[in-house]
Scaffold this motif. Structure first.
Motif: not given
Length: 342
Positions: A137-146
């Motif tokens: 989820l953290e990785q997905a959130r970072a990807v989403l922000n990017e």
């Protein structure tokens, strides 16, 4: 401690018969035997104890035995450690029951421990999955922000591209007007080119018909030449076979001639040797003939002379001359014998 009579009679098994001659009494007796031996009665152990019976037959009888076991043990075993007060049972049965109860408790505790370990493993697995999900989820959130940042940048680029596209559209509209005028001229040129292409197609069709006829004629000629060449090839093959046979026959004749020549050469050598020997013999014979003629003349002169002179002449011949005369006669005879043998 002596055994005491139970306060209430235990229910006796009914004499019902099971499959293959097994009765409820047999199953109960086998279960009591196993219990007295400190083993927990099971379907397989009872079948092994009896040596027969099917699981479907033993199972209901064993269930009935377990159902009546409490009533049979009620009031048995006063004074035995671990047996509740007021329960009277024989000492061996009481010990067996307590062992069975202890075994059941141990099995229950082991089952609970296994179940707790399994639940703990499941919880650990779920905790690991939650940690992994949290990390994902953290990785997905970072990807989403990017992606959001990239989308905002793309939107800005899109607005700029839209402005440029509008300017290009205006320029393209002007170019379109010019292109329409060019299209009219191009359409007229296309009609003229189409007419010229049709004329070329008609000419090409005419040439193609003549080419097809020429090709058919050439193919027919090639087929005829191929057939003729095949016939000539067959004839040549037959000629080659005949020449090979003649060559073999000629080789045999040459070999026979060489053999005959070798034989003749050998015969010529033998004839030459014989001729040389013959010439030597003839020369010797001629010499002997001349010697004999000289001797004959001498004898004739001696015969013609007076007897006194002949005797004197005969006495006057030396012994060596006599031997030469006899020797001259003898070799001539031996030479004649050798020539006859040859």
């Amino acid at each position: 401690m002596t055994s005491q009579t139970p306060k209430s009679a235990a229910p006796a098994p009914s004499p019902r018969q099971g499959g293959r001659g097994i009765s409820e009494h047999d199953v109960w007796t086998a279960a009591d035997t196993l219990l007295m031996a400190g083993q927990r009665p099971t379907i397989e152990r009872i079948r092994q104890q009896l040596g027969r019976g099917s699981p479907n037959t033993v199972s209901p009888y064993l269930d009935a035995w377990f159902a009546g076991l409490g009533a049979r043990l009620k009031g048995v075993g006063d004074g035995i450690a671990g047996v509740p007060e007021g329960v009277d049972m024989p000492v061996p049965v009481a010990h067996a029951a307590m062992n069975l109860w202890t075994l059941a408790l141990e099995e229950g505790r082991a089952a609970l421990a296994e179940e707790a370990a399994a639940k703990r493993a499941v919880l650990d697995a779920r905790a690991s999955e939650l940690a992994a999900d949290r990390e994902a989820l953290e990785q997905a959130r970072a990807v989403l922000n990017e992606r959001v940042t990239a989308a905002e940048t793309a939107a800005s680029d899109a607005r700029q591209a839209r402005d440029e596209a509008q300017a290009q559209a205006r320029r393209a509209e002007a170019l379109l007007i010019d292109a329409q005028a060019d299209a009219v001229a191009s359409r007229q040129a296309l009609f003229a080119a189409r007419d010229a292409a049709q004329a070329l197609q008609d000419e090409h069709a005419s040439h193609r018909a003549s080419w097809d006829a020429e090709r058919a004629r050439l193919v027919e000629r090639a087929d005829a030449n191929e057939r003729r060449l095949m016939l000539e090839l067959d004839t040549a093959r037959e000629s080659i076979k005949a020449l090979q046979q003649e060559r073999k026959q000629t080789q045999r004749q040459v070999q026979e001639a060489e053999t005959a020549i070798a034989t003749l050469t050998e015969a010529q050598h033998e004839l030459r040797s014989a001729k040389a020997l013959q010439d030597a013999v003839i020369a010797r014979l001629r010499e002997q003939v001349r010697t004999q003629e000289a001797l004959a003349a001498t004898y004739q002169s001696m015969l013609a002379a007076p007897p006194a002179l002949a005797a004197a002449t005969g006495r006057g011949l030396a012994p060596g001359a006599k031997r030469r005369v006899s020797g001259a006669v003898t070799p001539s005879a031996s030479a004649l014998r050798r020539s006859r043998r040859a």
